[in-house]
Motif scaffolding. Structure first.
Motif, PDB file in Angstrom:
ATOM      1  N   PHE A  22     -34.084  22.565   0.854  1.00  0.00           N
ATOM      2  CA  PHE A  22     -34.689  23.658   1.621  1.00  0.00           C
ATOM      3  C   PHE A  22     -34.432  23.463   3.118  1.00  0.00           C
ATOM      4  N   LYS A  23     -34.587  22.246   3.600  1.00  0.00           N
ATOM      5  CA  LYS A  23     -34.372  21.957   5.016  1.00  0.00           C
ATOM      6  C   LYS A  23     -32.913  22.159   5.397  1.00  0.00           C
ATOM      7  N   GLY A  77     -44.348  17.212  -7.239  1.00  0.00           N
ATOM      8  CA  GLY A  77     -44.077  15.919  -7.848  1.00  0.00           C
ATOM      9  C   GLY A  77     -43.296  15.029  -6.913  1.00  0.00           C
ATOM     10  N   LYS A  78     -43.463  13.699  -7.058  1.00  0.00           N
ATOM     11  CA  LYS A  78     -42.862  12.780  -6.103  1.00  0.00           C
ATOM     12  C   LYS A  78     -41.356  12.915  -6.044  1.00  0.00           C
ATOM     13  N   ARG A  79     -40.688  12.916  -7.165  1.00  0.00           N
ATOM     14  CA  ARG A  79     -39.227  12.968  -7.146  1.00  0.00           C
ATOM     15  C   ARG A  79     -38.712  14.331  -6.736  1.00  0.00           C
ATOM     16  N   GLU A  80     -39.210  15.376  -7.379  1.00  0.00           N
ATOM     17  CA  GLU A  80     -38.722  16.724  -7.110  1.00  0.00           C
ATOM     18  C   GLU A  80     -39.083  17.194  -5.702  1.00  0.00           C
ATOM     19  N   GLU A  81     -40.228  16.771  -5.190  1.00  0.00           N
ATOM     20  CA  GLU A  81     -40.679  17.256  -3.881  1.00  0.00           C
ATOM     21  C   GLU A  81     -39.676  16.885  -2.791  1.00  0.00           C
ATOM     22  N   SER A  82     -39.295  15.624  -2.716  1.00  0.00           N
ATOM     23  CA  SER A  82     -38.364  15.185  -1.678  1.00  0.00           C
ATOM     24  C   SER A  82     -36.990  15.821  -1.867  1.00  0.00           C
TER      25      SER A  82
END
Length: 978
Positions: free
Chosen positions: A759-760, A748-753
């Motif tokens: 994670f990074k 999803g757009k919000r959760e993905e970023s």
């Protein structure tokens, strides 16, 4: 006769027994009886008698002869046993060493040697140590098997080397190698095998090189450049000379063939060169002429550019160096022109050369005039700076006027500026007059200069444009003011003419303000019209209250004005129309008490109404067109949204989620960008859109929720890795998690970023730890490398082998602990130390050779009565091998050549000169050495010849001259004493 029959000697008795008895009474010391014994030994038919006679004589020679010629097998066998026993020192016959050697070399048959030699070696193992005997036996038997036997069973080291070098077939050497266990001999055999292979391959390689070089030589016939052909020819001749120096490796026929081929090709190249040289030289001359002409053109262009640069860029500030540089470029053109004159010109280029000469003369004229031009240029620069200063003052003064709001008509204070040098006030008119005067001076100076520098021209043009712009701006502003006032006067006059007195009076106030702001020069152009209008307005001021009532004509006028203007803003125009309509409706119809004017008034109101309606209708036409376009756009948006809903409805929900997301996102973007529709239509379309997209969104949402869960789990795992004990393992796990992240779909757009950021960040912590640990490890490794390098520096290369090897081994043990990337630096350092050690060893070995050679020369001098050194010390320095050669004076060890021949051979092998008296001997030596090299693969070395020379015989005073020559060879080439 009767007595002779009665008294027959017993040795002639027909009975063997009597003959044997007679033999016992015969003495070999007496010549007559010895003859009888010889007769009985070789001619008697009875084997017992022959054997008895031979036993009585007991001579090795007779036994040997009998073993060779005996017809009776018993006699032959006994004789052979006697001979064998004598040679083996087992019988009553004894032979000296010389006799045995003489027998083996001269008398014994090859078969006898093969049969007896093994038994003799059992008795005397050192028998074959005599190289002369061994060589003689090998030559006598002449069988490879016997040669192998001698090689393996007692040959000396020098003979073994000689035999190895004497083999010419690889198969024999390979057989020999199978029976040899000594590493040194195996090495020599393998070296000889390699030499034979190389010798066999050498003619093949030589023929290949000759063929290739001759082919390249002949290929010169295809080249057209004489210079290239001659250069290549010299290279090929040199290469062929080197190859022909080895031509003895080939057969005579091949030698002749290659020689003839070389001569033939050389003649062909000569003829080819003589044929193409005239044309080539002509072409070269033409090329040189063309190149020189091109160079002349290039130099001329450069000279013109330099002179232009001098005039354009350096006219005012040029130095003597600048002028000299430019002058040098012109001189270069003149030099090239002279070269062209020497080469000769083509008629087609004479015109161009005249043009170049003319251009050079013009450049020289410019350079001669440059000094005066520079003087004018500097004056011009001064005038230009004066103009710039005046222009700056004019600009500044104009800016002050604008900021202070002053005008020529009503200045608060006269426009002026205080001059910093004279402390006087300078007006704008004064500055403009000064600017005009200096400008005229600048123009006069400009006429004296051939070419004004571009920089000065640009500066002059810029300041003129700046001053002109100010003047144009002022003039434009003044014209605008005049135009505006005239327009206002016209409007007011028109309003008065139309009876719109109130509006006219109100507009006159603005006109009066604008008129007062104008400068006097502008007022003069509109003064009469303004005064006339002012009088009219003044006359109407008493009627102001009466004129304020009739508003409808004014509204009609405003409506007409609105209709005649462009509709830039539709919304503003709609508002303006509504406002005018509202004002019109608020007005009542004007009535008069006079009935006679009633009809006239109503008619006037109807006309105004019609004019007003027509004007508003015309003003509203752009609005109507605009709203019509909006209706079309809404209809298109409606159709587009219906099509989007249909496309979403046709999407297969069973598609993979990743593909479904892409398709639906593309449709959603199209939906949001489709445009506006009517509100009622939009609500209906929105419900349909939600209905068709809900199932797809539900499936996508579930898929994204699952992806969110997976990625949250990956984030947690990555965050846990930050505290892992083993950072290397953690880094590997982090890479694995990254790969798994890529395999998981979008969350999803919000959760993905958001998830990716977390994670990074977790991965960055792990890799930063890894980087820090590696840096620490690298520091440790670097410290260890530095420590090893320091240890290597401390290794003493001059120490004994045990200490040196121990130190090196210690470093190599620690070297194995280093990473592969760090080893090379230490290994290079180790190699340097080993190379240094080897170099020291080589120097020590060379010094040992020199010491040994010096000891040998000292011994040679002592042997001929020269020198005072201790002989025992010299012998100890020389070593057993070479010192032992001095004592070998036995004839069995002498060389087949005398000492003088050996001296010349030593000089030949060492490339030393020989006296003129030995020229013939030197030629013979060179011939024999060449023959030996061709037949055996190599000739005797200088060291071997020196050994033969020393072991030839005891040195005497007569050998003094030869000894001095040998000493000279040893001094020049100490390496022969190894």
């Amino acid at each position: 006769m009767i007595f002779s029959r009665i008294f027959t000697p017993s040795h002639q008795s027909p009975k063997p027994e009597k003959r044997m008895q007679a033999i016992e009474n015969l003495s070999p010391d007496k010549a007559q009886e010895k003859t009888i014994l010889h007769e009985l030994a070789f001619n008697d038919e009875d084997p017992n008698v022959s054997l008895s006679a031979l036993e009585k004589l007991n001579s090795f020679v007779l036994w040997l002869k009998m073993s060779q010629i005996a017809k009776q097998s018993r006699v032959k066998k006994v004789a052979e046993l006697k001979v064998n026993a004598a040679l083996l020192n087992e019988g009553d016959l004894s032979l000296s060493c010389e006799e045995k050697l003489s027998f083996l070399k001269e008398t014994a048959s090859p078969e006898f040697v093969i049969q007896l030699l093994p038994k003799m070696l059992e008795k005397d193992a050192a028998l074959l140590r005599d190289d002369t005997l061994a060589n003689a036996l090998i030559e006598k038997v002449n069988k490879p098997s016997f040669t192998h036997y001698v090689f393996l069973e007692g040959a000396s080291a020098s003979l073994q080397t000689q035999l190895i070098n004497g083999y010419s077939t690889i198969s024999d050497l390979q057989k020999l190698a199978k029976k040899v266990s000594d590493d040194d001999l195996l090495s020599k055999i393998n070296t000889r095998i390699d030499a034979i292979k190389e010798a066999q391959q050498r003619p093949v390689e030589l023929k290949k090189q000759l063929t290739l070089t001759l082919s390249k030589y002949q290929a010169l016939l295809d080249k057209s450049d004489v210079e290239v052909v001659e250069q290549k020819r010299r290279e090929f001749d040199s290469e062929l000379s080197g190859l022909f120096a080895q031509i003895n490796l080939l057969t005579q026929e091949e030698h002749t063939e290659y020689k003839e081929k070389r001569e033939r090709i050389s003649e062909q190249v000569d003829r080819y060169l003589s044929r193409i040289r005239p044309g080539w030289e002509e072409k070269q001359l033409a090329t040189q002429l063309a190149n020189t002409q091109a160079l002349c053109e290039q130099q001329l262009a450069h000279a013109i550019e330099q002179v232009s640069w001098l005039y354009d860029n350096r006219l005012c500030e040029a130095t003597l160096a600048d002028v000299a540089t430019v002058n040098e470029s012109v001189r270069a053109v003149e030099a090239t022109l002279e070269q062209l004159a020497r080469l000769g010109n083509e008629k087609s280029s004479e015109k161009r050369l005249k043009e170049i000469t003319k251009a050079v003369n013009e450049l020289n004229d410019k350079l001669e005039r440059f000094s005066m031009q520079q003087h004018y240029g500097q004056k011009l620069l001064i005038k230009l700076q004066m103009l710039e200063d005046i222009a700056t003052k004019i600009t500044t003064l104009s800016a002050v006027k604008v900021q202070s709001g002053q005008t020529d008509a009503n200045p608060a204070e006269p426009s002026a500026q205080v001059d910093e040098t004279s402390h006087e006030k300078v007006t704008l008119d004064t500055l403009q007059a000064a600017f005009t005067e200096v400008r005229e001076d600048y123009k006069k100076l400009s006429s004296e200069i051939d070419a004004i520098p571009k920089v000065l021209s640009e500066r002059y043009k810029a300041l003129i444009n700046r001053v002109s712009a100010k003047e144009r701006a002022q003039k434009t502003k003044q014209n605008e003011q005049i135009k505006n006032v005239r327009r206002q006067i016209s409007v007011i006059d028109n309003l008065i003419g139309q009876g719109k007195f109130r509006v006219a009076i109100s507009k006159f106030q603005k006109l009066e303000n604008n008129y007062n702001e104008m400068p006097d020069s502008a007022k003069e152009q509109v003064e009469k019209r303004f005064e006339k209008t002012a009088e009219e307005v003044s006359r109407l001021e008493g009627w102001q209250s009466y004129l304020a009532a009739p508003r409808k004509p004014a509204l009609v006028e405003e409506a007409l004005t609105l209709a005649s203007t462009e509709a830039d803003d539709i919304k503003a125009r709609s508002e303006a129309i509504k406002y005018l309509r509202k004002q019109w409706l608020s007005l009542t119809t004007t009535t008069n008490s006079s009935t006679t004017n009633s009809s006239t008034t109503n008619s006037s109101d109807d006309d105004l109404q019609k004019q007003f309606d027509d004007a508003l209708e015309k003003a509203f036409e752009p609005c109507r067109e605009h709203y019509s376009k909006l209706d079309e756009q809404r209809q298109q948006a409606l159709e587009k949204r219906v099509a989007i809903i249909a496309s979403v409805k046709s999407i297969d929900p069973s598609l993979p989620e990743a593909e479904l997301v892409k398709i639906f996102d593309r449709a959603a973007k199209q939906w949001h960008a489709a445009g506006q529709v009517e509100r009622d239509n939009y609500e209906q379309l929105k419900r349909e859109w939600k209905a068709v997209s809900a199932p797809i969104q539900t499936k996508i949402q579930a898929w994204q929720n699952d992806n969110q869960a997976q990625k949250r789990d990956l984030v947690l795992q990555a965050q846990q890795l930050a505290n892992h004990d083993d950072v290397a393992v953690a880094a590997d796990e982090a890479q694995s998690l990254q790969n798994r992240w890529k395999q998981v779909g979008n969350a999803g757009k919000r959760e993905e970023s958001k998830l990716w950021s977390e994670f990074k960040a977790a991965n960055d912590l792990v890799f930063e730890r890894l980087k820090a640990e590696r840096k620490l490890l690298n520091n440790v490794v670097n410290e260890k490398v530095d420590s090893l390098l320091s240890n290597i520096e401390n290794i003493d290369t001059s120490s004994d082998d045990a200490t040196f090897n121990e130190s090196m081994a210690r470093v190599r043990e620690q070297l194995a602990e280093l990473p592969k990337s760090q080893r090379s630096k230490v290994e290079r350092k180790l190699n340097v130390v080993e190379s240094k050690r080897e170099a020291q060893a080589e120097r020590a070995q060379a010094q040992a050779k020199r010491d040994k050679a010096q000891a040998l020369t000292s011994l040679l001098k002592l042997s001929v009565g020269e020198g005072t050194e201790d002989k025992e010390m010299l012998i100890e320095r020389l070593g057993k091998r070479w010192s032992g050669l001095f004592s070998q004076s036995d004839g069995c060890t002498r060389s087949q050549h005398d000492r003088r021949w050996l001296t010349v051979a030593l000089e030949v092998a060492s490339n030393m000169p020989s006296p003129d008296a030995d020229t013939s001997i030197r030629s013979s030596v060179q011939l024999q050495m060449m023959t030996a090299k061709l037949e055996q693969g190599e000739a005797a070395t200088a060291s071997e010849i020196l050994a033969d020379w020393l072991s030839y015989d005891v040195l005497e005073v007569k050998d003094n001259a030869l000894t001095q020559r040998v000493i000279a060879v040893v001094d020049a080439h100490p390496e022969v004493v190894y």
